[in-house]
Design a protein around this motif. Structure first.
Motif, PDB file in Angstrom:
ATOM      1  N   SER A 115      -3.182  18.841 -20.095  1.00  0.00           N
ATOM      2  CA  SER A 115      -2.774  18.940 -18.290  1.00  0.00           C
ATOM      3  C   SER A 115      -1.955  20.549 -18.499  1.00  0.00           C
ATOM      4  O   SER A 115      -1.612  20.360 -16.995  1.00  0.00           O
ATOM      5  CB  SER A 115      -1.409  17.381 -18.231  1.00  0.00           C
ATOM      6  OG  SER A 115      -0.665  17.893 -19.650  1.00  0.00           O
ATOM      7  N   GLU A 116      -2.135  20.893 -19.563  1.00  0.00           N
ATOM      8  CA  GLU A 116      -1.580  22.445 -19.185  1.00  0.00           C
ATOM      9  C   GLU A 116      -2.820  23.374 -19.110  1.00  0.00           C
ATOM     10  O   GLU A 116      -2.255  24.666 -18.502  1.00  0.00           O
ATOM     11  CB  GLU A 116      -0.748  22.645 -20.754  1.00  0.00           C
ATOM     12  CG  GLU A 116       1.108  22.453 -20.677  1.00  0.00           C
ATOM     13  CD  GLU A 116       1.761  23.268 -21.644  1.00  0.00           C
ATOM     14  OE1 GLU A 116       3.035  22.777 -21.102  1.00  0.00           O
ATOM     15  OE2 GLU A 116       1.245  24.342 -22.192  1.00  0.00           O
ATOM     16  N   LEU A 117      -3.779  22.822 -18.759  1.00  0.00           N
ATOM     17  CA  LEU A 117      -4.473  23.865 -18.299  1.00  0.00           C
ATOM     18  C   LEU A 117      -4.794  23.734 -16.851  1.00  0.00           C
ATOM     19  O   LEU A 117      -4.237  23.709 -16.130  1.00  0.00           O
ATOM     20  CB  LEU A 117      -6.016  23.014 -18.066  1.00  0.00           C
ATOM     21  CG  LEU A 117      -7.297  23.029 -19.701  1.00  0.00           C
ATOM     22  CD1 LEU A 117      -8.382  22.651 -19.653  1.00  0.00           C
ATOM     23  CD2 LEU A 117      -7.504  24.563 -19.782  1.00  0.00           C
ATOM     24  N   PRO A 118      -4.902  25.523 -16.449  1.00  0.00           N
ATOM     25  CA  PRO A 118      -4.139  25.616 -15.234  1.00  0.00           C
ATOM     26  C   PRO A 118      -5.434  25.103 -14.424  1.00  0.00           C
ATOM     27  O   PRO A 118      -6.183  24.679 -14.543  1.00  0.00           O
ATOM     28  CB  PRO A 118      -5.052  27.211 -15.181  1.00  0.00           C
ATOM     29  CG  PRO A 118      -5.059  28.224 -16.513  1.00  0.00           C
ATOM     30  CD  PRO A 118      -5.007  26.364 -17.233  1.00  0.00           C
ATOM     31  N   SER A 119      -4.301  24.283 -12.925  1.00  0.00           N
ATOM     32  CA  SER A 119      -5.713  24.001 -12.200  1.00  0.00           C
ATOM     33  C   SER A 119      -5.522  24.569 -10.659  1.00  0.00           C
ATOM     34  O   SER A 119      -5.290  25.360 -10.841  1.00  0.00           O
ATOM     35  CB  SER A 119      -4.966  22.572 -11.923  1.00  0.00           C
ATOM     36  OG  SER A 119      -4.034  22.909 -10.770  1.00  0.00           O
ATOM     37  N   LEU A 165      -1.541  25.811 -25.606  1.00  0.00           N
ATOM     38  CA  LEU A 165      -1.797  24.606 -25.063  1.00  0.00           C
ATOM     39  C   LEU A 165      -0.883  23.587 -25.791  1.00  0.00           C
ATOM     40  O   LEU A 165      -0.803  23.324 -26.515  1.00  0.00           O
ATOM     41  CB  LEU A 165      -2.892  24.525 -24.338  1.00  0.00           C
ATOM     42  CG  LEU A 165      -3.671  25.159 -23.439  1.00  0.00           C
ATOM     43  CD1 LEU A 165      -5.251  24.834 -22.788  1.00  0.00           C
ATOM     44  CD2 LEU A 165      -3.170  25.710 -21.801  1.00  0.00           C
ATOM     45  N   PHE A 180     -14.599  28.846 -15.116  1.00  0.00           N
ATOM     46  CA  PHE A 180     -14.884  27.398 -13.980  1.00  0.00           C
ATOM     47  C   PHE A 180     -14.827  27.650 -12.516  1.00  0.00           C
ATOM     48  O   PHE A 180     -15.870  27.049 -12.832  1.00  0.00           O
ATOM     49  CB  PHE A 180     -13.829  26.685 -15.325  1.00  0.00           C
ATOM     50  CG  PHE A 180     -14.220  25.336 -14.385  1.00  0.00           C
ATOM     51  CD1 PHE A 180     -15.275  24.891 -15.288  1.00  0.00           C
ATOM     52  CD2 PHE A 180     -13.510  24.436 -13.544  1.00  0.00           C
ATOM     53  CE1 PHE A 180     -15.717  23.403 -15.184  1.00  0.00           C
ATOM     54  CE2 PHE A 180     -14.024  23.109 -13.043  1.00  0.00           C
ATOM     55  CZ  PHE A 180     -15.223  22.159 -14.041  1.00  0.00           C
ATOM     56  N   MET A 198       3.798  26.623 -13.713  1.00  0.00           N
ATOM     57  CA  MET A 198       2.801  26.919 -14.896  1.00  0.00           C
ATOM     58  C   MET A 198       4.460  28.255 -15.367  1.00  0.00           C
ATOM     59  O   MET A 198       4.842  28.684 -14.364  1.00  0.00           O
ATOM     60  CB  MET A 198       2.103  27.866 -14.625  1.00  0.00           C
ATOM     61  CG  MET A 198       0.853  29.082 -15.425  1.00  0.00           C
ATOM     62  SD  MET A 198       0.722  27.084 -16.494  1.00  0.00           S
ATOM     63  CE  MET A 198      -0.906  27.386 -16.020  1.00  0.00           C
ATOM     64  N   ARG A 246       3.551  24.924 -19.530  1.00  0.00           N
ATOM     65  CA  ARG A 246       3.941  24.237 -18.331  1.00  0.00           C
ATOM     66  C   ARG A 246       5.796  24.184 -17.928  1.00  0.00           C
ATOM     67  O   ARG A 246       5.785  23.566 -19.653  1.00  0.00           O
ATOM     68  CB  ARG A 246       3.330  23.540 -17.081  1.00  0.00           C
ATOM     69  CG  ARG A 246       2.634  23.543 -16.835  1.00  0.00           C
ATOM     70  CD  ARG A 246       1.372  22.341 -16.459  1.00  0.00           C
ATOM     71  NE  ARG A 246       0.115  22.484 -15.706  1.00  0.00           N
ATOM     72  CZ  ARG A 246      -0.613  23.329 -15.082  1.00  0.00           C
ATOM     73  NH1 ARG A 246       0.506  23.872 -14.176  1.00  0.00           N
ATOM     74  NH2 ARG A 246      -1.890  23.749 -15.004  1.00  0.00           N
ATOM     75  N   ALA A 266     -13.677  21.842 -21.360  1.00  0.00           N
ATOM     76  CA  ALA A 266     -12.584  21.682 -21.166  1.00  0.00           C
ATOM     77  C   ALA A 266     -12.702  21.131 -20.326  1.00  0.00           C
ATOM     78  O   ALA A 266     -11.450  20.367 -19.892  1.00  0.00           O
ATOM     79  CB  ALA A 266     -11.763  23.102 -20.838  1.00  0.00           C
ATOM     80  N   TYR A 267     -12.820  21.554 -18.862  1.00  0.00           N
ATOM     81  CA  TYR A 267     -12.459  21.003 -18.125  1.00  0.00           C
ATOM     82  C   TYR A 267     -13.376  19.650 -17.253  1.00  0.00           C
ATOM     83  O   TYR A 267     -13.209  18.706 -16.624  1.00  0.00           O
ATOM     84  CB  TYR A 267     -12.778  22.312 -16.034  1.00  0.00           C
ATOM     85  CG  TYR A 267     -11.695  22.684 -16.394  1.00  0.00           C
ATOM     86  CD1 TYR A 267     -10.886  22.678 -15.895  1.00  0.00           C
ATOM     87  CD2 TYR A 267     -11.589  23.741 -16.994  1.00  0.00           C
ATOM     88  CE1 TYR A 267      -9.363  23.825 -15.177  1.00  0.00           C
ATOM     89  CE2 TYR A 267     -10.808  25.364 -16.481  1.00  0.00           C
ATOM     90  CZ  TYR A 267      -9.254  24.284 -16.006  1.00  0.00           C
ATOM     91  OH  TYR A 267      -8.230  25.381 -15.926  1.00  0.00           O
ATOM     92  N   PHE A 323     -10.099  29.239 -16.869  1.00  0.00           N
ATOM     93  CA  PHE A 323     -10.236  28.584 -16.064  1.00  0.00           C
ATOM     94  C   PHE A 323     -11.065  29.420 -14.529  1.00  0.00           C
ATOM     95  O   PHE A 323     -12.533  29.435 -13.891  1.00  0.00           O
ATOM     96  CB  PHE A 323      -8.863  28.392 -15.122  1.00  0.00           C
ATOM     97  CG  PHE A 323      -8.761  27.718 -13.101  1.00  0.00           C
ATOM     98  CD1 PHE A 323      -8.559  27.060 -13.175  1.00  0.00           C
ATOM     99  CD2 PHE A 323      -8.776  29.797 -12.224  1.00  0.00           C
ATOM    100  CE1 PHE A 323      -8.907  26.563 -12.115  1.00  0.00           C
ATOM    101  CE2 PHE A 323      -8.704  28.801 -11.199  1.00  0.00           C
ATOM    102  CZ  PHE A 323      -8.934  27.457 -11.013  1.00  0.00           C
ATOM    103  N   VAL A 357      -6.207  31.388 -21.549  1.00  0.00           N
ATOM    104  CA  VAL A 357      -6.669  30.108 -20.347  1.00  0.00           C
ATOM    105  C   VAL A 357      -7.085  30.566 -18.825  1.00  0.00           C
ATOM    106  O   VAL A 357      -7.806  30.164 -18.378  1.00  0.00           O
ATOM    107  CB  VAL A 357      -5.183  28.809 -20.238  1.00  0.00           C
ATOM    108  CG1 VAL A 357      -5.875  28.055 -20.852  1.00  0.00           C
ATOM    109  CG2 VAL A 357      -3.443  29.873 -20.610  1.00  0.00           C
ATOM    110  N   PHE A 358      -6.752  31.871 -17.951  1.00  0.00           N
ATOM    111  CA  PHE A 358      -6.685  31.741 -16.814  1.00  0.00           C
ATOM    112  C   PHE A 358      -8.309  32.730 -16.980  1.00  0.00           C
ATOM    113  O   PHE A 358      -9.090  32.471 -15.661  1.00  0.00           O
ATOM    114  CB  PHE A 358      -5.978  32.734 -16.297  1.00  0.00           C
ATOM    115  CG  PHE A 358      -4.929  31.970 -16.010  1.00  0.00           C
ATOM    116  CD1 PHE A 358      -4.870  32.007 -14.602  1.00  0.00           C
ATOM    117  CD2 PHE A 358      -3.522  32.356 -17.105  1.00  0.00           C
ATOM    118  CE1 PHE A 358      -3.290  31.508 -14.213  1.00  0.00           C
ATOM    119  CE2 PHE A 358      -2.229  31.237 -16.327  1.00  0.00           C
ATOM    120  CZ  PHE A 358      -2.256  30.755 -15.065  1.00  0.00           C
TER     121      PHE A 358
END
Lengths: 169, 263, 169
Positions: A156-160, A152, B171, C138, C130, A94-95, B168, B164-165
């Motif tokens: 771009s909505e993936l947590p950053s 999602l 990752f 978020m 978002r 994903a990333y 994350f 999703v978290f």
């Protein structure tokens, strides 16, 4: 008797009479009578469940005649669930997409072939053509199903990192 | 207020379990830390001063509020920024209250009140406090309910449902792992074959014999491992040592030749 | 109805009606009627168990009145409750969802980052994409686990926030 039913229900294993004696503080005979009665009750009302003596204790289970439905249900359980290994692999894809198997190996430090197979089977990832390097390895990216299953709108909505920095500290 | 038992007030100010109580002055000291935030402190002060929330005596409440903030500072509780922001807001409202009122248009008197925004915020906040309380009592009831124990079919599904978290965090973990490796890489680059050879010679001299699998196991990286291996080969080639293995696939021992003769 | 009972028992999560519809190949209405009936049956016979609607599905569980015996048997203690700060944050998210961190700050008057982290870890809240404003923050909402842990059928079962207004002085 209702308390007995509750205890059999929460027990992981067939529940021995002596445990019931200890918890409910009643004598063995009356507990055994209640158990027999409970078992008959389940038999008599047209329940999908049964309470029976097995492996030195009492257990609640589905009646054999519903095996087909139960098997069908277990087979079609929602498949949004992933093992930790698959989740890690999915995270890398994903990333870092598009990304090749050797690149995933390098990042995760583990062979991820079976995870990739799982993710392909669950349609969470798709192949994205070959990379123009030695061996022309296949590249992978996330699918539309991935977006849907993880709620999602787009990637771009993936947590950053920034989203998390707000939370951690 | 100087004689406060400071120890009792050492708590995580952001995370305290809190109910706002205490009418007596003594009890108040103990409860100080239980304010989850500035709005809670403000509500507490309003109640204690028996003031009307719709007509807050802003000068008096501001003074009290500042007193508490100073007390927190004195007690070395790090005063969270949120408390200071509220202090500034209060002071601002207080100063605006001192200005002569502009002649109000009919029916709009309230909106000119500098306190209005704060009052709205307090009321809103109170509503959610009550909502939180009602959630809490629900959760308490739910804790008395149990679902069935594990049955056989559960074992076939040792999977976790992911968000999703989770994605994350997975990752992040991988990246952290990676970073550690890179740091090690940098460190190990500093070690040369000459260093390794010196280390091994020294160890052999002091320890008399080396268990090679143990030595290799100590190596932190592939590179160190290779260096160690070359170093051992070099030692075997250039010095009077013996390599031996007591059984097939057994441990390989490197021993100084003269030690063996002596024993 | 017996098959429904068996399937609810086997499912390790609240079982949605649509799954029953698919497996049993019957129409939604008759399944829902059967579910209601089943729930009443359990209530009426003096069972230690209950069948109820929770978190968007149907679940079998023990009745509250046997919690002492069950706890004694499982040797569990009531699990650690949320801190007041987390509970307040959760209340704001439950009623205002989808809601961003700055919006929560405004209502609570406190930075809520650590509470949000706790709630995410406990899977009581989830990200909801978002918001289309400056910085694309978020948004958060409550999860299915939230419904289950708080014994809610769905979000409409939450008392309305206006109800609390009357209680505010």
């Amino acid at each position: 008797m209702a308390a007995i039913e509750a205890l059999i229900f929460v027990s992981d294993e067939p529940l021995p009479v002596r445990v019931l004696v200890r918890i409910l503080n009643e004598d063995k005979d009356s507990i055994e009578t209640a158990l027999e009665q409970l078992s008959v009750d389940y038999e008599e009302r047209e329940s999908g469940l049964q309470i029976r003596q097995i492996g030195g204790g009492w257990q609640m289970s589905t009646k054999t005649e519903f095996h087909e439905e139960v098997r069908e249900f277990l087979k079609t359980k929602p498949s949004a669930k992933l093992s930790l290994a698959s989740l890690e692999t999915l995270a890398v894809i994903a990333y870092k997409q598009p990304v090749t198997v050797p690149e995933i190996l390098e990042i995760r430090g583990v062979q991820s072939a079976s995870s990739i197979k799982t993710l392909l089977d669950k349609r969470l990832i798709i192949s994205r053509g070959r990379k123009d390097t030695v061996g022309k390895p296949m590249q992978y990216g996330t699918s539309r199903d991935f977006l849907i299953q993880f709620g999602l709108k787009d990637l771009s909505e993936l947590p950053s990192i920034e989203d998390f920095e707000d939370l951690v500290q | 207020m100087e004689d406060l038992d400071i120890k009792q007030l050492e708590f995580d100010f952001q995370n305290v379990q809190a109910t706002i109580v205490a009418e007596s002055r003594d009890e108040l000291r103990l409860q100080l830390g239980e304010f989850a935030g500035p709005l809670d402190l403000l509500l507490y002060l309003i109640r204690r001063e028996q003031a009307n929330i719709f007509d807050i005596p802003i000068a008096r409440i501001t003074d009290k509020y500042l007193e508490y903030v100073r007390l927190m500072e004195k007690l070395d509780i790090s005063v969270a920024g949120d408390f200071l922001v509220m202090a500034a807001t209060l002071i601002e409202i207080k100063s605006r209250m001192l200005l002569p009122q502009e002649p109000s248009v009919d029916g709009e008197e309230d909106s000119d009140d500098p306190r209005k925004e704060l009052v709205d915020q307090l009321l809103e906040h109170q509503k959610f406090k009550m909502a939180a309380e009602s959630l809490w009592s629900r959760a308490t009831v739910e804790q008395a309910v149990f679902t069935r124990g594990a049955i056989e079919t559960d074992d076939n599904n040792p999977e976790i449902s992911a968000t999703v978290f989770d994605l994350f965090e997975s990752f992040q973990k991988i990246m952290d792992r990676h970073r550690d490796e890179i740091e090690m890489e940098i460190k190990r680059d500093e070690m040369s074959l000459a260093d390794m050879l010196r280390t091994m010679r020294l160890r052999l001299k002091t320890e008399k014999e080396l268990n090679l699998s143990a030595v290799f196991a100590e190596m932190h990286s592939k590179r160190e491992l290779i260096l160690a291996f070359i170093a051992i080969l070099e030692i075997v080639r250039t010095e009077s040592v013996k390599l031996f293995q007591s059984q097939i696939f057994g441990e390989i021992i490197l021993r100084l030749a003269d030690t063996e003769a002596a024993s």
